[in-house]
Design an enzyme around this catalytic site. Structure first.
Site, PDB file in Angstrom:
ATOM      1  N   GLY A  22      53.912   7.203 -24.988  1.00 32.38           N
ATOM      2  CA  GLY A  22      52.785   6.402 -25.480  1.00 32.38           C
ATOM      3  C   GLY A  22      53.205   5.103 -26.140  1.00 32.38           C
ATOM      4  N   ARG A  31      33.624  -5.754 -38.865  1.00 33.83           N
ATOM      5  CA  ARG A  31      32.515  -4.952 -39.422  1.00 33.83           C
ATOM      6  C   ARG A  31      32.970  -4.152 -40.645  1.00 33.83           C
ATOM      7  NH1 ARG A  31      29.313  -1.936 -34.623  1.00 33.83           N
ATOM      8  NH2 ARG A  31      28.027  -1.199 -36.339  1.00 33.83           N
ATOM      9  N   ASP A  70      18.680  -7.352 -39.187  1.00 33.54           N
ATOM     10  CA  ASP A  70      18.828  -6.865 -40.564  1.00 33.54           C
ATOM     11  C   ASP A  70      19.093  -8.061 -41.495  1.00 33.54           C
ATOM     12  OD1 ASP A  70      21.515  -7.557 -40.211  1.00 33.54           O
ATOM     13  OD2 ASP A  70      22.190  -5.482 -40.009  1.00 33.54           O
ATOM     14  N   LYS A  76      16.598  -3.130 -42.275  1.00 39.41           N
ATOM     15  CA  LYS A  76      17.305  -2.085 -41.496  1.00 39.41           C
ATOM     16  C   LYS A  76      18.245  -1.268 -42.376  1.00 39.41           C
ATOM     17  CE  LYS A  76      21.252  -2.445 -38.641  1.00 39.41           C
ATOM     18  NZ  LYS A  76      22.010  -3.134 -37.584  1.00 39.41           N
ATOM     19  N   THR A 112      26.593   0.250 -29.870  1.00 41.89           N
ATOM     20  CA  THR A 112      26.005   1.436 -29.212  1.00 41.89           C
ATOM     21  C   THR A 112      24.594   1.149 -28.702  1.00 41.89           C
ATOM     22  OG1 THR A 112      24.948   2.229 -31.230  1.00 41.89           O
ATOM     23  CG2 THR A 112      27.227   2.908 -30.857  1.00 41.89           C
TER      24      THR A 112
HETATM   25  C1  R5P Z   1      25.050  -4.872 -37.586  1.00 41.19           C
HETATM   26  O1  R5P Z   1      25.091  -5.069 -38.743  1.00 41.19           O
HETATM   27  C2  R5P Z   1      25.386  -5.832 -36.502  1.00 41.19           C
HETATM   28  O2  R5P Z   1      24.934  -7.112 -36.763  1.00 41.19           O
HETATM   29  C3  R5P Z   1      24.868  -5.337 -35.181  1.00 41.19           C
HETATM   30  O3  R5P Z   1      23.481  -5.243 -35.235  1.00 41.19           O
HETATM   31  C4  R5P Z   1      25.460  -3.973 -34.923  1.00 41.19           C
HETATM   32  O4  R5P Z   1      26.846  -4.067 -35.008  1.00 41.19           O
HETATM   33  C5  R5P Z   1      25.089  -3.447 -33.584  1.00 41.19           C
HETATM   34  O5  R5P Z   1      25.613  -2.155 -33.458  1.00 41.19           O
HETATM   35  P1  R5P Z   1      24.826  -1.057 -32.641  1.00 41.19           P
HETATM   36  O6  R5P Z   1      24.526  -1.647 -31.288  1.00 41.19           O
HETATM   37  O7  R5P Z   1      25.781   0.103 -32.560  1.00 41.19           O
HETATM   38  O8  R5P Z   1      23.596  -0.709 -33.413  1.00 41.19           O
END
Ligand code: R5P
Length: 312
Positions: A38, A96, A170, A193, A224
């Site tokens: 690996g 993130r 958000d 959010k 996701t």
């Molecule tokens: C969140 O704070 C980001 O701005 C995106 O909305 C988020 O990373 C999207 O992730 P997912 O598609 O998993 O909800």
């Protein structure tokens, strides 16, 4: 530009080739080998002595392997006497992880910044970090590009904006959408959010007038697709007409394609900071290229011109 060399990690070779095409240079050669245990080994196949070297690698899946690949590549370039190494990270996923939002939680964005430097990078070129604060994690120069003009111009040319409102999914995205509405000259709204877990979010109040409007949702990434599913439901209940989404990084992991397609969005506009494989491309998806912007930024860094001028 004989002293400029560009290398590509495995994450997004197409983008690296497009950047080289815009600069009219050949992609330099390296050999990445995975041993049976690996471990990775990287061999630099072109001379880089005293050269200005750029390594293009997005932190997309497989994220941790791609990161280690970048580290080992930069270390090999340093050993091979490169004069200056710029880590070009079109998508920096660990941005993130930028704050202590739970007890004893890691802040991996800052750790990555330290490790990028330790691996040999002298500077970083990236795009649309999750939050502006991440820029400050780096103790070396960072040029932070944005896809707002690329996505904004495409929307201006293809969407009727007479009753459009830009929507932040958000509060954290409000600044980003604020810059986006400055570009498009349309009003904005923000959705309240809360993230329940990696794949599920809950939304509440919509702050701003969206009823009867066409919503242009603008975000840094679709990971996701959980945020989009919730946003589409919230906005439909609030009475929007069309829903168009502009997103810089099409991470599209897990069940994202399924989530996005069933969310009944009219259009999904992304860039190629993350390679979108054929099997992940759906009907109403548009992929815009960031290669011309990255090529121009690389040229300016190499020749010592202003990168800030690109934002005017
Ligand atoms: C969140 O704070 C980001 O701005 C995106 O909305 C988020 O990373 C999207 O992730 P997912 O598609 O998993 O909800």
């Amino acid at each position: 530009m004989p002293n400029l060399k560009i290398f590509a990690g495995s994450s997004n070779v197409n983008l690296a080739k497009d950047i080289c095409a815009h600069l009219d240079i050949e992609l330099s050669r390296l050999n990445i080998n995975t041993f049976s245990n690996g471990n990775l080994s990287v061999g630099i196949l072109d001379n880089v002595r005293d050269k200005d070297v750029f390594v293009i690698q997005s932190f997309s899946e497989p994220v941790n392997r791609n990161i280690i690949e970048l580290f080992i590549t930069m270390d090999a370039l340093r050993s091979a006497s490169a004069k200056r190494i710029t880590a070009v990270i079109p998508y920096f996923s660990y941005s993130r992880s930028d704050k202590k939002d739970a007890p004893r939680i890691s802040i991996a964005g800052r750790l990555m910044a330290d490790l990028i430097k330790a691996s040999g990078a002298n500077r970083v070129l990236t795009m649309d970090l999750h939050s502006d604060a991440v820029h400050g994690f780096f103790s070396m120069p960072v040029d932070h590009l944005t896809a707002i003009p690329i996505i904004g111009e495409h929307i201006q040319q293809t969407v009727d904006l007479s009753s459009a409102v830009a929507v932040a999914t958000d509060a954290g995205g409000a600044k980003r959408v604020g810059r986006f509405v400055n570009y498009l000259n349309i009003p904005m709204a923000i959705i309240d959010k809360r993230r329940i877990n990696d794949v599920k979010v809950e939304q509440g109040l919509v702050v701003g007038n969206v009823k009867g409007c066409d919503a242009i949702i603008f975000d840094d990434e679709i990971s996701t697709g959980g945020t989009l599913v919730a946003t589409a439901t919230t906005l439909a209940e609030a009475g929007v007409r069309k829903m168009i989404i502009g997103v810089t990084h099409p991470v599209l992991c897990g069940d994202a394609v399924n989530n996005v397609t069933k969310s009944k969005l009219d259009r999904v506009i992304v860039t190629d900071t993350v390679h979108v494989a054929k099997e992940k491309r759906f009907d109403n998806l548009t992929v815009l290229s960031v290669a011309p912007l990255f090529a121009e930024a690389i040229k300016r860094i190499h020749t010592g011109e202003s990168v800030g001028e690109l934002f005017k």
